[in-house]
Design an enzyme around this catalytic site. Sequence first.
Site, mmCIF file in Angstrom:
data_model
loop_
_atom_site.group_PDB
_atom_site.id
_atom_site.type_symbol
_atom_site.label_atom_id
_atom_site.label_comp_id
_atom_site.label_asym_id
_atom_site.label_seq_id
_atom_site.Cartn_x
_atom_site.Cartn_y
_atom_site.Cartn_z
ATOM 1 N N GLU A 1 -10.278 4.595 -3.894
ATOM 2 C CA GLU A 1 -9.965 3.470 -4.776
ATOM 3 C C GLU A 1 -11.026 2.381 -4.769
ATOM 4 O O GLU A 1 -11.321 1.791 -5.811
ATOM 5 C CB GLU A 1 -8.607 2.861 -4.400
ATOM 6 C CG GLU A 1 -7.405 3.623 -4.912
ATOM 7 C CD GLU A 1 -7.065 4.840 -4.059
ATOM 8 O OE1 GLU A 1 -6.216 5.635 -4.480
ATOM 9 O OE2 GLU A 1 -7.654 4.971 -2.972
ATOM 10 N N ASP B 1 0.472 -0.130 -4.257
ATOM 11 C CA ASP B 1 0.070 -0.419 -2.877
ATOM 12 C C ASP B 1 -1.419 -0.153 -2.644
ATOM 13 O O ASP B 1 -2.014 -0.714 -1.726
ATOM 14 C CB ASP B 1 0.879 0.442 -1.903
ATOM 15 C CG ASP B 1 2.371 0.310 -2.117
ATOM 16 O OD1 ASP B 1 3.055 -0.248 -1.254
ATOM 17 O OD2 ASP B 1 2.858 0.778 -3.173
ATOM 18 N N HIS C 1 4.168 2.964 -0.694
ATOM 19 C CA HIS C 1 4.063 3.368 -2.095
ATOM 20 C C HIS C 1 5.086 2.647 -2.981
ATOM 21 O O HIS C 1 5.398 3.131 -4.065
ATOM 22 C CB HIS C 1 4.290 4.884 -2.244
ATOM 23 C CG HIS C 1 3.151 5.735 -1.791
ATOM 24 N ND1 HIS C 1 2.774 5.818 -0.484
ATOM 25 C CD2 HIS C 1 2.305 6.557 -2.481
ATOM 26 C CE1 HIS C 1 1.762 6.658 -0.365
ATOM 27 N NE2 HIS C 1 1.453 7.106 -1.567
#
Length: 723
Positions: free
Chosen positions: A458, A484, A528
Amino acid sequence: MTERHPLEPAAPWVRITAGDEDWDGADPDLLMTMLGHLVLIRAFEEYLLELSRDGLVHGPVHSSIGQEGGAVGSVLALTGADTVNGSHRGHHQFLAKALAHLEPEGVDPRKDPSDAVRALLLRTLAEICGLDRGFSHGRGGSMHLQWHEAGAIGTNAIVGGGVPLAAGSAWAHRQAGTDAVAVTYFGDGAINIGSTLETLNLAAAWRLPLCFFVENNGYAVSTAVDEATGEPRLSGRGPGFGIPSWKVDGMDPLAVHAAMAEAVAHMRAGRGPTLVEADVYRYFHQNGSFPGSAFGYRTKKEERAWRDRDPIARVRAHLERRGLLTAAEADAAVERAAALMAGLGGELLEPLPGGRPGQRRIRPAEWPDPAFADVGVRGDLGEFAGARFAERADFTGDIAEYRMVEAIARVTARRMETDPGVVVLGEDVHRLNGGTNGATRGLKDAYPDRVLGTPISENAFTGLGGGIALDGRFRPIVEFMYADFMWVAADQLFNQIGKARHMFGGTGAVPFVLRSKVATGTGYGSQHSMDPAGIFATAAGWRVAAPSTPFDYVGVLNSALRCQDPVVVLEHTDLYDAVGEGPADDLDYCLPIGRAAVRRTGSQITVLTYLAMTGTVLDALGDVDAEVIDLRWLDRASLDWETVGASIRKTNNVLIAEQGALGTSYGGWLADEIQRRYFDWLDQPVQRVTGGEASPSISAVLERAAVAGGDEVSAALTEILGY
């Protein structure tokens, strides 16, 4: 019997050196320009340290004295179309690229610098001193230097933080059909940072024209390279990712130029990224004008040995040896550069009134206006001039019913059809018939070069998207599989993308869209399930959208893609399969930024909510005389204070209803703001319905206990209103 078979990396790893024959064969104009750049940069840095010693620079001064050879040798292998970014120690990188931009035919150290070069040095000095005439009006200072016209796309104070952004620039070069390349400069500390390693992998997988240029000065502050890694030859990282790598003496600008020329040729041929490691040495400590030996982590002997290999002395000696420059001309060049800097400083400084002889201060007229402090955190939405806006109540097109996730795919496809600059990237967006939820269904088949399935990294692909946005030729939509994951990419989201416009002067566009899924209630547990609205709403620079119907989603995404600010569009899994009204064919309207929707009118209490909680609230009201406002836009600048204020003045009571955890609550910020703005209209403090302190657990029972729902809304209304 076990057999052992030695393996060799697929990518080459070589060391480049330059001998006397190379210096003899080098173009005289190239060598003269090298010296011209080196002398000007050295004089600039020495004068800057003088100002720092006199207390005239606010903040650190990370000088590059001793390291100039790597920047100059490498930049002179580039063209004006190529882009570079750099580290907190980036004055030399910035100046080398800017000088090459202003003087593409070269800089002759025997001549007075041009007016354009004088202006560059003055403007850079002003920026580092925090003054209004600087590139970013003093906001960037020493560590955030940017001049897009010169291809200098920004130095960076976060170690390794600029590396993913440079990957975005490289991707944009290639996607635009050019042979331009990007170079990201960083040091021996950043080579071990996750964002750097993630970007090495991503650039190699996508064969991006990106050079990772490592200035190995031997120390991360005071920690030696061989203390921090088991392989101190940092160019060894490259072959591990399949990236060709060069190691070179950075105190030898000609050797650096030769290595960089090979690396650039490799990239321009479309063969992917490169890595160049230049061994250099900073003569002074991490910042300031004391040597490292003054702090005990280096010896004076080591420092003398490196100074004996000074890049200016080396280039000068070869020019003199070849008869291209006399010793007197070289001395005059150094003196001329020093005098130039003193003269430029005189334009910014004046004697300190009442001070000691020689004591100076910044001229008061050079400082930025304090009123400029918050200007440019975000844009003024002028890009919406001429836009077509629509609300469901006044929409005249045909209406159909479909799921929210279909609305996402439909409007994204429409924008990709009408705007060839829109690009979608994220994990699995190109597979599984539209990603894990179907939000990108059909897009990869229709636009194979603009739907990019990323590695699980990410920080790297978010930063790459940020670099694409800052480039300006394309508009990225980055998808996070779960909200998250913003913590994994927090540096890129908050230190880089969110701050970029303001940090670099307040005028640069950052057209970046993040789609982030809120998965509360799905049983995916603590890591999550978060609602990030409260975090993004307190992060300056971000606009935050939270659509709750298919119709609104179409308008919101259109507005997000038109907006010149970064926008996070929050999506809730509970809404993905919820069927609602949306446009049948007309997908080209915008939902006004800063416009809430009154979902139900009432007179006793105002309920403020968003996303999936909107439906929950409406279902829980029963006969309560409540006005329900679906906020839709949540950030400070975009929240519809007109609608909220009108309702509060009518009801005199407020309940904020949200699903997520107490600690990251959006309502905490909102309640404080409401009580400041509307205190005189409130009959009681703003009340809140929110989840518990803990993140949701996987157990269905514990998850339900951790989040807020209809029962909690009903209980709060009963307590507030008495029924």
